[in-house]
Design an enzyme around this catalytic site. Structure first.
Site, short mmCIF file in Angstrom:
data_model
loop_
_atom_site.label_atom_id
_atom_site.label_comp_id
_atom_site.label_asym_id
_atom_site.label_seq_id
_atom_site.Cartn_x
_atom_site.Cartn_y
_atom_site.Cartn_z
CE1 TYR A 126 -4.39 -1.23 0.73
CE2 TYR A 126 -3.11 -2.95 1.82
CZ TYR A 126 -4.31 -2.50 1.28
OH TYR A 126 -5.40 -3.32 1.29
NE ARG A 175 -7.00 -10.06 5.16
CZ ARG A 175 -7.96 -9.24 4.71
NH1 ARG A 175 -7.79 -7.94 4.73
NH2 ARG A 175 -9.10 -9.70 4.25
FE LIG Z 1 -6.24 -4.29 2.75
#
Ligand SMILES: [Fe+2]
Lengths: 260, 193
Positions: A126, A175
């Site tokens: 990110y 994830r």
């Molecule tokens: Fe996420």
């Protein structure tokens, strides 16, 4: 920051299976399947101290809750729905589109409302200063998009497929690839923040955030569908994902089709 | 008459906002429903804490409210901050100490009821957002007639009422702490929508 937890994946799996078995037993006993995740889901360690222990107080929404902010085209530039054109060059990764409709609980389109998305890049990183994953940033990808839904509740984003990423819930926690979605309905009670996943991800069974939804049919509602008709030859892969907000109580008062 | 609900439109489940919304959800002057120089500006602030009493440094809150006259804005452009239009919507991420600050106006009464602001809480670790309401301490009389406060056990009602905490720089300030869990846990609402 999150403390490192040394629980193994197999211990987390055992915890998740026990909760699911208990939830299934409740449904077998005639209980309704749970449509939403449990706020108290101990395999997702951060939920332990962050869920209310009292039952929510059930009340009727009043006028304020039955309206919602009016978003418009001054809020969002049409180019914001394409996450691949925000920089000088093309981002790395699989170019894809995700499109679908936003509907209320009676299947009516949620028109002219705001959708915001954010995601990791193709390497699972990110653009966020607290993201410690040692995967490279992509100078051509930020991973933020916005759109206003159309007259039929439709939306479409062009982006790249996000990568899976590690996190510190337990040892070797990853994830599944996902895109975060934030949505507004015509009533504030319909507000929703969720995540869209990709079909066939091998990490589904191992992920406590996805598994916090104890009903398998409910979990499946978060998985987009690969639709070859939405793929563009020699350009992008197409996914479809429709989103249903809560309702219908919340939408009665604004409804033009109100029947009495 | 209500038609039977078609079974195929079942709501999409929630998921946590996660830790990485910071580059996506906050927007320019999002916490300022009115500019600080507005003659009737108030500060609404507080701290989000967890079940151990520790601040939650990765929560994000939204306000939604009527204007000073009790009207609900239908102005398009709810994210716009033109300095004049009151859209009734705001968003603020907490800081490292779990503290958030909004600048807004006190809403008027809607339909004769007690004034309140709808507060929505999202956080890492919170898998499904929480709704609550912030009422104002000077409206105690109207609170006695309020249906939502009436549905809350008396011992917990105070968690829904802001605390007046002074006038920093001449601006009336209200504190509304959000305790996600624990002895003084905030009352969260299910609108049964
Ligand atoms: Fe996420």
């Amino acid at each position: 920051m999150t403390m490192k937890d040394h629980t193994s994946q197999s211990e987390i799996n055992d915890e998740m299976r026990a909760i699911e078995a208990e939830a299934r037993a409740r449904v077998d006993d005639g209980g309704a399947p749970e449509l939403h995740p449990r706020r108290n889901y101990p395999p997702y360690r951060s939920s332990i101290l962050r869920h209310p222990t009292h039952e929510l107080v059930r009340v009727d929404p009043e006028e304020v809750e039955l309206f919602s902010p009016a978003f418009g085209h001054t809020d969002v530039n049409v180019l914001e729905s394409d996450l691949t054109i925000q920089h000088r060059g093309e981002p790395l990764g699989e170019r894809m589109t995700v499109s679908g409709r936003v509907l209320d609980g009676e299947g009516r389109p949620v028109r002219r409302q705001l959708i915001e998305i954010w995601q990791a890049n193709a390497g699972g990183r990110y653009v966020h200063k607290r993201d410690q994953h040692p995967a490279p940033l992509d100078p051509n990808f930020t991973g933020v998009g916005r759109v206003i839904t159309g007259e039929n509740g439709e939306y479409s984003f062009t982006t790249i497929k996000p990568g899976p990423y590690p996190w510190r819930n337990h040892l070797n926690a990853w994830r599944p690839a996902h895109i975060h979605f934030s949505l507004f309905g015509t009533a504030f009670t319909q507000r929703l923040i969720t995540q869209m996943y990709f079909p066939g991800d091998p990490l589904f069974a191992l992920d406590p955030i996805y598994q916090s939804i104890t009903d398998p049919a409910a979990r499946a509602r978060l998985v987009g569908t690969y639709d070859h008709d939405l793929s563009v030859p020699e350009w992008s892969l197409g996914y479809n994902w429709d989103i249903v907000l809560t309702g219908p109580k919340a939408t009665w008062m604004e409804s033009e089709e109100a029947h009495d | 008459m209500t038609e039977p609900k078609p079974t195929e439109f079942i709501q999409t489940p929630s998921q946590t906002v996660g830790p990485f919304y910071g580059f996506a959800l906050p927007y320019e002057r999002g916490p300022e429903l009115v500019p600080g120089r507005h003659p009737h500006a108030i500060r609404l602030h507080g701290t989000v804490t967890d079940g151990a009493g520790d601040p939650v440094p990765d929560a994000i809150l939204e306000l939604w409210q009527a204007d000073e006259t009790g009207a609900i804005s239908r102005e398009q452009g709810a994210l716009d901050r033109d300095g004049f239009t009151f859209t009734g919507f705001g968003r603020a991420a907490v800081d490292q100490a779990g503290h958030f600050t909004f600048t807004t106006v006190k809403p008027g009464s809607v339909g004769g009821g007690a004034p309140y602001i709808v507060v929505t809480v999202f956080a890492r670790g919170l898998i499904h957002h929480l709704f609550t309401r912030a009422y104002f301490p000077e409206d105690a009389e109207a609170h006695r007639r309020d249906a939502v406060l009436g549905a809350v056990p008396p011992a917990r009602r105070a968690t829904l009422v802001c605390v007046a905490d002074g006038h920093p720089g001449g601006t009336p300030s209200y504190r509304f702490d959000v305790r996600l869990q624990g002895a003084d846990e905030t009352v969260f609402l299910d609108f049964d929508a």
